[in-house]
Design a protein around this motif. Structure first.
Motif, PDB file in Angstrom:
ATOM      1  N   ILE A 111       0.952  -0.644   0.166  1.00 35.47           N
ATOM      2  CA  ILE A 111       0.291   0.145   0.509  1.00 35.47           C
ATOM      3  C   ILE A 111       1.039   1.619  -0.018  1.00 35.47           C
ATOM      4  O   ILE A 111       0.433   2.424  -0.164  1.00 35.47           O
ATOM      5  CB  ILE A 111      -0.972  -0.009   0.983  1.00 35.47           C
ATOM      6  CG1 ILE A 111       0.264   0.407   2.463  1.00 35.47           C
ATOM      7  CG2 ILE A 111      -1.965  -0.984   1.158  1.00 35.47           C
ATOM      8  CD1 ILE A 111      -1.000   0.038   3.641  1.00 35.47           C
TER       9      ILE A 111
ATOM     10  N   ILE B  41      -7.966  -0.206  11.515  1.00 35.82           N
ATOM     11  CA  ILE B  41      -7.899  -0.042  10.240  1.00 35.82           C
ATOM     12  C   ILE B  41      -9.027  -0.728   9.566  1.00 35.82           C
ATOM     13  O   ILE B  41      -9.919  -0.027   8.423  1.00 35.82           O
ATOM     14  CB  ILE B  41      -6.488  -0.937   9.560  1.00 35.82           C
ATOM     15  CG1 ILE B  41      -5.418   0.018   9.751  1.00 35.82           C
ATOM     16  CG2 ILE B  41      -7.055  -1.178   7.796  1.00 35.82           C
ATOM     17  CD1 ILE B  41      -4.071  -0.968  10.330  1.00 35.82           C
TER      18      ILE B  41
ATOM     19  N   ILE C 140      -7.198  -6.550   4.663  1.00 33.59           N
ATOM     20  CA  ILE C 140      -5.882  -6.257   5.936  1.00 33.59           C
ATOM     21  C   ILE C 140      -4.985  -6.860   5.978  1.00 33.59           C
ATOM     22  O   ILE C 140      -5.800  -8.217   6.477  1.00 33.59           O
ATOM     23  CB  ILE C 140      -6.436  -4.612   6.862  1.00 33.59           C
ATOM     24  CG1 ILE C 140      -5.379  -4.940   8.538  1.00 33.59           C
ATOM     25  CG2 ILE C 140      -8.096  -5.332   7.418  1.00 33.59           C
ATOM     26  CD1 ILE C 140      -5.631  -4.597   9.381  1.00 33.59           C
TER      27      ILE C 140
ATOM     28  N   HIS D 149      -4.220   2.712   4.237  1.00 30.46           N
ATOM     29  CA  HIS D 149      -4.436   1.350   4.197  1.00 30.46           C
ATOM     30  C   HIS D 149      -5.781   2.193   3.684  1.00 30.46           C
ATOM     31  O   HIS D 149      -6.556   1.321   2.381  1.00 30.46           O
ATOM     32  CB  HIS D 149      -5.173   1.182   5.354  1.00 30.46           C
ATOM     33  CG  HIS D 149      -3.793   0.080   5.363  1.00 30.46           C
ATOM     34  ND1 HIS D 149      -3.138   0.080   6.417  1.00 30.46           N
ATOM     35  CD2 HIS D 149      -3.860  -1.597   5.096  1.00 30.46           C
ATOM     36  CE1 HIS D 149      -1.786  -1.094   6.679  1.00 30.46           C
ATOM     37  NE2 HIS D 149      -2.933  -2.381   6.431  1.00 30.46           N
TER      38      HIS D 149
END
Ligand code: ADP
Ligand code: SF4
Length: 690
Positions: A64, A211, A174, A157
């Motif tokens: 990312i 996240i 994730i 993210h």
């Protein structure tokens, strides 16, 4: 044929947040060896699995941000909007077949080297998770993340998730596992923080929770958010509230993600080869998850049997059957089950050659599936192949992996094929080697092919037929293919790199002699100059027979190459467990009167000797190509017999791993009517428009 109702459950749709997987066949994220550098190859490698019926097809790990860079290993990336296009190519390809596309967003934290970007690694507390694992030593150490870093980490993210949605992905991951970024916050020995991200379990899970929630808020309307989580280490960490911290984390985050993807923290353990684990070996680390969440759970286990898959679902272990290797070996595995063709499944043998491809930084290759990685470059499809001329006859001599694959693919093309094999059994080296400890699954290379060939009306098989050059000539075929394999020699290289022989004593053996029934008297000294599985497997075999065994090798590990296919740790452990002695960094330089002379690989070249009952040299393999050479030396004789082409394939052409032999046989079948050249010069290559 129609589907066996027993397997209906595998074809039920599964709701994952805002999207629905059409069935339970789930191609988990796994590295392909292509990264962003080979978008066409990657798209084609993924597409073929969607076409083959996998309901969800994921990318491999996708960075990312430049602070997470695994170079030279080929990870993909979504660093900015420019990177969207190459992903969209894969997503479109997957969508064409009705499957969902997922992306494994990834930040490696301190678990990645950043060798290309040269950015400092970052982690919860500046402790580098992988720094003691020799293969992955980085010279740099990570820096602890401050609050600003954490804010940015979350933002990266989210930004990547938005780009993923723009590319068309349906599932966004994730990655809180395998020693990567968020996972490092979960582990108490890597997270020593005293702020709200450290200390209590609630604090250590904070970043992962944030996240997932951030990503849900950003793209959760359109995309499912999957949480990839490693449980094995945390299962060993006691918790006051539950059986372990792994249980507690899953309970705390239970309904937060849309999907739980549960795995091991160690790639080496997770991808253990069939020599060391059975199908379904991940059950101890993933079976406790489902009772703790209502969200679907996916996990892997090298599943090739539909019954084992059904059992996982019915017993409430998994909702989605995750697969990397079984989907590489047979991209059409789901379709075959759906069509009642289970006996045509090209079962993964668990050899991990695919893993070595990734470590070599090239598209993964497969022992069972020679088309893997060649879908775009050579336009090879795993199931389809151009029809050939049924009046053209091909004689194949030798029914090892090369000859069998060549016969299978030529048979599929419709040629008139004759396969002659000297022995009564088919399979060549795989038939022999599958009798070694732990290698039983290797017989699948033979069984998949013989099963199909025997049902073909246009392939005749002659067993017990040792052919001479005159026999080949007398056969008057259009094409002759020589697949007579290779043999183990007593030759090795000296300290100066020259071939040395002189091991003529009757106490000196080769692997072929052991396979032929020789029983070397102990103690046995195995000199491993091959560095793949053979030395270690024979050591196991002889140990089972009660011999004292010592492996000597110039390498610094048993089966040193197996670092490439993730087997080396398990092999080392097996040697220790069985009491097999090891002597590293020594050349074998002589053998006299039951004493082996060993010379150090180092500059002093110090010499020592070791007494043994027998010496087993796992040395250089040499092609059994006398038949080919004799035929090849007389073009007129061939022409007079009407033989239009003569080729050698597999180990007879160049000794290698089984994967090379299968590939060679397949390539021959694809190109037999394409003229003289067997060297592809017209590969597709990605080209830059400058
Ligand atoms: P590869 O891995 O290249 O397929 P193998 O060693 O596994 O090679 O298989 C070669 C096969 O060829 C063996 O089964 C062997 O018995 C067979 N073979 C060798 N020479 C002859 C011959 N002259 N005629 C028929 N079969 C042969
Ligand atoms: Fe399975 Fe071996 Fe193919 Fe990998 S290379 S998918 S382990 S058969």
């Amino acid at each position: 044929m129609s589907r066996n109702p027993r397997y209906d459950i595998l074809f039920e749709p599964v709701r994952i947040g805002p999207v629905t997987a059409p069935n339970r066949f789930y191609c988990t994220p796994h590295a392909l060896g292509t990264g962003n550098m080979m978008p066409h190859t990657r798209a084609a490698m993924r597409e073929v699995r969607a076409e083959g019926g996998w309901g969800v097809v994921n990318t491999g790990y996708c960075s990312i941000h430049p602070s997470s860079d695994d170079a030279p290993l080929p990870n993909c990336r979504l660093w900015d909007d420019e990177d969207i296009r190459v992903h969209a190519m894969m997503v479109d390809a997957v969508h064409r077949h009705g499957a969902l596309a997922g992306v494994e967003l990834w930040h490696g934290g301190s678990g990645t080297g950043n060798r290309l970007t040269r950015m400092p690694q970052m982690s919860a507390s500046g402790i580098s998770s992988d720094s003691t694992y020799p293969g992955w030593i980085n010279l740099t150490r990570s820096r602890p993340m401050d609050k600003q870093d954490i804010r940015e980490f979350r933002r990266w993210h989210v930004d990547a998730a938005k780009r993923a949605r723009s590319a068309g992905f349906n599932i966004v991951y994730i990655y809180a596992g395998m020693n990567f970024g968020p996972y490092q916050f979960l582990l108490p020995w890597l997270n020593k923080r005293t702020d709200e991200y450290g200390g209590s379990l609630q604090n250590r899970t904070r970043l992962t929770r944030e996240i997932v929630e951030d990503m849900k808020e950003a793209v959760g309307q359109d995309c499912a958010i999957a949480l990839r989580f490693s449980t094995d280490e945390l299962l060993k960490v006691p918790s006051q509230a539950m059986e372990s911290e792994a249980h507690e984390i899953i309970s705390m985050l239970s309904e937060v993600p849309d999907l739980w993807d549960v795995k091991s923290s160690s790639w080496v353990r997770e991808t253990a080869s069939a020599r060391f684990t059975e199908q379904g070996a991940q059950e101890p680390i993933n079976s406790f998850v489902k009772p703790l969440t209502t969200k679907p759970v996916v996990g892997v286990g090298r599943f090739t049997s539909p019954d084992a898959m059904v059992s996982q679902v019915k017993r409430g272990i998994l909702d989605l059957i995750g697969a990397a290797r079984p989907s590489i070996a047979d991209p059409f595995l789901p379709s075959k089950i759906n069509e009642g063709r289970e006996d045509e499944i090209r079962e993964c043998i668990g050899c991990n050659i695919c893993v070595s491809g990734y470590h070599d930084c090239v598209p993964v290759r497969c022992t069972q599936n020679p088309t893997m990685g060649e879908e775009w470059r050579r336009k090879w499809h795993p199931e389809r192949i151009a029809a050939g001329d049924p009046d053209t006859s091909v004689l194949i001599v030798g029914a090892g992996p090369a000859g069998l694959e060549c016969a299978r693919a030529l048979g599929q093309r419709g040629f008139a094929v004759t396969l002659a094999e000297a022995r009564d059994e088919l399979g060549g080296r795989v038939t022999i080697e599958s009798t070694l400890p732990g290698l039983a699954t290797w017989a699948r290379v033979r069984d998949y092919r013989t099963n199909l060939i025997q049902a073909m009306g246009n392939v005749d098989i002659y067993r017990g037929s040792l052919l001479s050059a005159q026999d080949v000539i007398d056969f008057e075929c259009d094409h002759a293919v020589i697949a007579t394999g290779a043999g183990w020699t007593r030759e090795i290289l000296s300290t100066d790199g020259y071939a040395i022989s002189g091991f003529g004593s009757d106490r000196v053996f080769t692997p072929d002699q052991v396979f032929a029934g020789a029983e070397p008297e102990g103690p046995v000294l195995i000199y491993d100059f091959d560095h793949y599985y053979m030395g270690g497997c024979l050591a196991e075999l002889l140990r089972q027979r009660g011999c004292e065994v010592t492996i000597v090798t110039p390498a610094n590990a048993v089966s040193a190459w197996t670092f490439m296919n993730n087997e080396s740790v398990n092999i080392r452990e097996r040697m220790i467990e069985l009491g097999i002695n090891t002597v590293f960094e020594q050349f074998l330089t002589g053998f006299k009167n039951g004493s082996a002379e060993l010379t150090s690989i180092y500059a002093d070249r110090s010499v020592s000797s070791r007494d043994c009952g027998s010496l087993l040299i796992v040395g250089i393999r040499q092609a059994n190509d006398e038949l080919f050479q004799e035929l090849n030396s007389d073009a007129d004789r061939l022409a007079d017999a009407g033989v239009r082409s003569l080729r050698s394939i597999g180990d007879c052409r160049a000794p290698g791993a089984i994967a090379h032999a299968v590939y060679s046989g397949h390539e021959c079948a694809r190109t037999i009517d394409a003229g003289d050249s067997v060297t592809p010069i017209a590969w597709e290559r990605p080209r830059l428009s400058l």
